[in-house]
Motif scaffolding. Sequence first.
Motif, PDB file in Angstrom:
ATOM      1  N   PRO A 110      41.421 -54.613   0.000  1.00  0.00           N
ATOM      2  CA  PRO A 110      41.858 -55.786  -0.773  1.00  0.00           C
ATOM      3  C   PRO A 110      40.783 -56.863  -0.937  1.00  0.00           C
ATOM      4  N   LEU A 111      39.872 -56.992   0.005  1.00  0.00           N
ATOM      5  CA  LEU A 111      38.825 -58.007  -0.113  1.00  0.00           C
ATOM      6  C   LEU A 111      37.535 -57.437  -0.694  1.00  0.00           C
ATOM      7  N   LEU A 112      37.044 -56.375  -0.100  1.00  0.00           N
ATOM      8  CA  LEU A 112      35.782 -55.800  -0.576  1.00  0.00           C
ATOM      9  C   LEU A 112      35.911 -55.221  -1.974  1.00  0.00           C
ATOM     10  N   GLY A 113      37.039 -54.625  -2.258  1.00  0.00           N
ATOM     11  CA  GLY A 113      37.229 -54.009  -3.564  1.00  0.00           C
ATOM     12  C   GLY A 113      37.025 -54.993  -4.704  1.00  0.00           C
ATOM     13  N   LEU A 114      37.528 -56.193  -4.550  1.00  0.00           N
ATOM     14  CA  LEU A 114      37.363 -57.214  -5.592  1.00  0.00           C
ATOM     15  C   LEU A 114      35.891 -57.551  -5.813  1.00  0.00           C
ATOM     16  N   ILE A 115      35.145 -57.636  -4.732  1.00  0.00           N
ATOM     17  CA  ILE A 115      33.721 -57.972  -4.843  1.00  0.00           C
ATOM     18  C   ILE A 115      32.954 -56.842  -5.520  1.00  0.00           C
ATOM     19  N   PHE A 116      33.181 -55.616  -5.059  1.00  0.00           N
ATOM     20  CA  PHE A 116      32.480 -54.489  -5.663  1.00  0.00           C
ATOM     21  C   PHE A 116      32.822 -54.348  -7.141  1.00  0.00           C
ATOM     22  N   GLU A 117      34.092 -54.452  -7.467  1.00  0.00           N
ATOM     23  CA  GLU A 117      34.495 -54.276  -8.862  1.00  0.00           C
ATOM     24  C   GLU A 117      33.939 -55.381  -9.751  1.00  0.00           C
ATOM     25  N   ALA A 118      33.746 -56.569  -9.196  1.00  0.00           N
ATOM     26  CA  ALA A 118      33.204 -57.680  -9.980  1.00  0.00           C
ATOM     27  C   ALA A 118      31.699 -57.548 -10.209  1.00  0.00           C
ATOM     28  N   HIS A 119      31.011 -56.810  -9.342  1.00  0.00           N
ATOM     29  CA  HIS A 119      29.545 -56.809  -9.411  1.00  0.00           C
ATOM     30  C   HIS A 119      28.920 -55.456  -9.699  1.00  0.00           C
ATOM     31  N   VAL A 120      29.653 -54.386  -9.568  1.00  0.00           N
ATOM     32  CA  VAL A 120      29.114 -53.063  -9.893  1.00  0.00           C
ATOM     33  C   VAL A 120      29.687 -52.668 -11.249  1.00  0.00           C
ATOM     34  N   THR A 121      28.805 -52.576 -12.233  1.00  0.00           N
ATOM     35  CA  THR A 121      29.262 -52.264 -13.589  1.00  0.00           C
ATOM     36  C   THR A 121      29.122 -50.779 -13.928  1.00  0.00           C
ATOM     37  N   ASP A 122      28.256 -50.080 -13.224  1.00  0.00           N
ATOM     38  CA  ASP A 122      28.040 -48.653 -13.484  1.00  0.00           C
ATOM     39  C   ASP A 122      28.106 -47.918 -12.145  1.00  0.00           C
ATOM     40  N   TRP A 123      29.286 -47.385 -11.825  1.00  0.00           N
ATOM     41  CA  TRP A 123      29.477 -46.751 -10.527  1.00  0.00           C
ATOM     42  C   TRP A 123      28.636 -45.489 -10.366  1.00  0.00           C
ATOM     43  N   ASP A 124      28.438 -44.726 -11.427  1.00  0.00           N
ATOM     44  CA  ASP A 124      27.598 -43.524 -11.316  1.00  0.00           C
ATOM     45  C   ASP A 124      26.182 -43.896 -10.904  1.00  0.00           C
ATOM     46  N   ALA A 125      25.622 -44.916 -11.536  1.00  0.00           N
ATOM     47  CA  ALA A 125      24.271 -45.371 -11.187  1.00  0.00           C
ATOM     48  C   ALA A 125      24.241 -45.944  -9.765  1.00  0.00           C
ATOM     49  N   HIS A 126      25.300 -46.650  -9.397  1.00  0.00           N
ATOM     50  CA  HIS A 126      25.368 -47.223  -8.046  1.00  0.00           C
ATOM     51  C   HIS A 126      25.392 -46.117  -6.994  1.00  0.00           C
ATOM     52  N   PHE A 127      26.173 -45.069  -7.248  1.00  0.00           N
ATOM     53  CA  PHE A 127      26.213 -43.948  -6.307  1.00  0.00           C
ATOM     54  C   PHE A 127      24.839 -43.310  -6.153  1.00  0.00           C
ATOM     55  N   VAL A 128      24.143 -43.098  -7.244  1.00  0.00           N
ATOM     56  CA  VAL A 128      22.792 -42.514  -7.175  1.00  0.00           C
ATOM     57  C   VAL A 128      21.882 -43.411  -6.343  1.00  0.00           C
ATOM     58  N   GLN A 129      21.935 -44.715  -6.608  1.00  0.00           N
ATOM     59  CA  GLN A 129      21.077 -45.648  -5.868  1.00  0.00           C
ATOM     60  C   GLN A 129      21.433 -45.668  -4.382  1.00  0.00           C
ATOM     61  N   MET A 130      22.717 -45.656  -4.044  1.00  0.00           N
ATOM     62  CA  MET A 130      23.123 -45.690  -2.641  1.00  0.00           C
ATOM     63  C   MET A 130      22.811 -44.372  -1.929  1.00  0.00           C
ATOM     64  N   ILE A 131      22.943 -43.262  -2.621  1.00  0.00           N
ATOM     65  CA  ILE A 131      22.549 -41.981  -2.032  1.00  0.00           C
ATOM     66  C   ILE A 131      21.056 -41.985  -1.755  1.00  0.00           C
ATOM     67  N   ASP A 132      20.267 -42.474  -2.698  1.00  0.00           N
ATOM     68  CA  ASP A 132      18.821 -42.566  -2.481  1.00  0.00           C
ATOM     69  C   ASP A 132      18.496 -43.508  -1.325  1.00  0.00           C
ATOM     70  N   PHE A 133      19.226 -44.631  -1.221  1.00  0.00           N
ATOM     71  CA  PHE A 133      19.000 -45.586  -0.136  1.00  0.00           C
ATOM     72  C   PHE A 133      19.269 -44.943   1.225  1.00  0.00           C
ATOM     73  N   TRP A 134      20.457 -44.318   1.363  1.00  0.00           N
ATOM     74  CA  TRP A 134      20.802 -43.728   2.650  1.00  0.00           C
ATOM     75  C   TRP A 134      19.947 -42.491   2.955  1.00  0.00           C
ATOM     76  N   SER A 135      19.510 -41.789   1.938  1.00  0.00           N
ATOM     77  CA  SER A 135      18.592 -40.670   2.150  1.00  0.00           C
ATOM     78  C   SER A 135      17.265 -41.181   2.695  1.00  0.00           C
ATOM     79  N   MET A 136      16.801 -42.302   2.176  1.00  0.00           N
ATOM     80  CA  MET A 136      15.569 -42.913   2.687  1.00  0.00           C
ATOM     81  C   MET A 136      15.763 -43.328   4.146  1.00  0.00           C
ATOM     82  N   LYS A 137      16.865 -44.015   4.416  1.00  0.00           N
ATOM     83  CA  LYS A 137      17.103 -44.537   5.761  1.00  0.00           C
ATOM     84  C   LYS A 137      17.338 -43.434   6.791  1.00  0.00           C
ATOM     85  N   LEU A 138      18.053 -42.392   6.397  1.00  0.00           N
ATOM     86  CA  LEU A 138      18.430 -41.349   7.353  1.00  0.00           C
ATOM     87  C   LEU A 138      17.475 -40.159   7.367  1.00  0.00           C
TER      88      LEU A 138
END
Length: 141
Positions: free
Chosen positions: A34-62
Amino acid sequence: MSQLEFTAPDPDLCTEEEISRLVHAFYGRARRDPLLGLIFEAHVTDWDAHFVQMIDFWSMKLRGTNRFRGMPMPKHVALPALTAELFETWLRLFRQTTSEMGNPVLQFNADMLAFHIGTRLWQRYQLERYPDRQMVELCET
């Protein structure tokens, strides 16, 4: 059982498929919150691109890959009205997700990294937004 040690980044820590499952499962949870969802939905406009970026981020970190290109700190500091509670919710949902992955080494390392990242983002947010206030620490639970 042997004691887990922080080993990231290590290509043997997990697979790219596990990182993809982690990212998709976590953001599915976060978007329903209920709280985080509102923030993500307000600021992430392209979820497919966001997923790619986050996968790349966690792949770098891990795993130590070098595909991630981005600067997360300024993007997070620019968000309005963040609180310690939001960061702690993010961490709780992340830990719930890693606990279901079936890879204790991935879980331990990802959780350690997430806490470190969340703490740094929250500290920087407070320094930028509220330089005259005493810092509020995140809970580790």
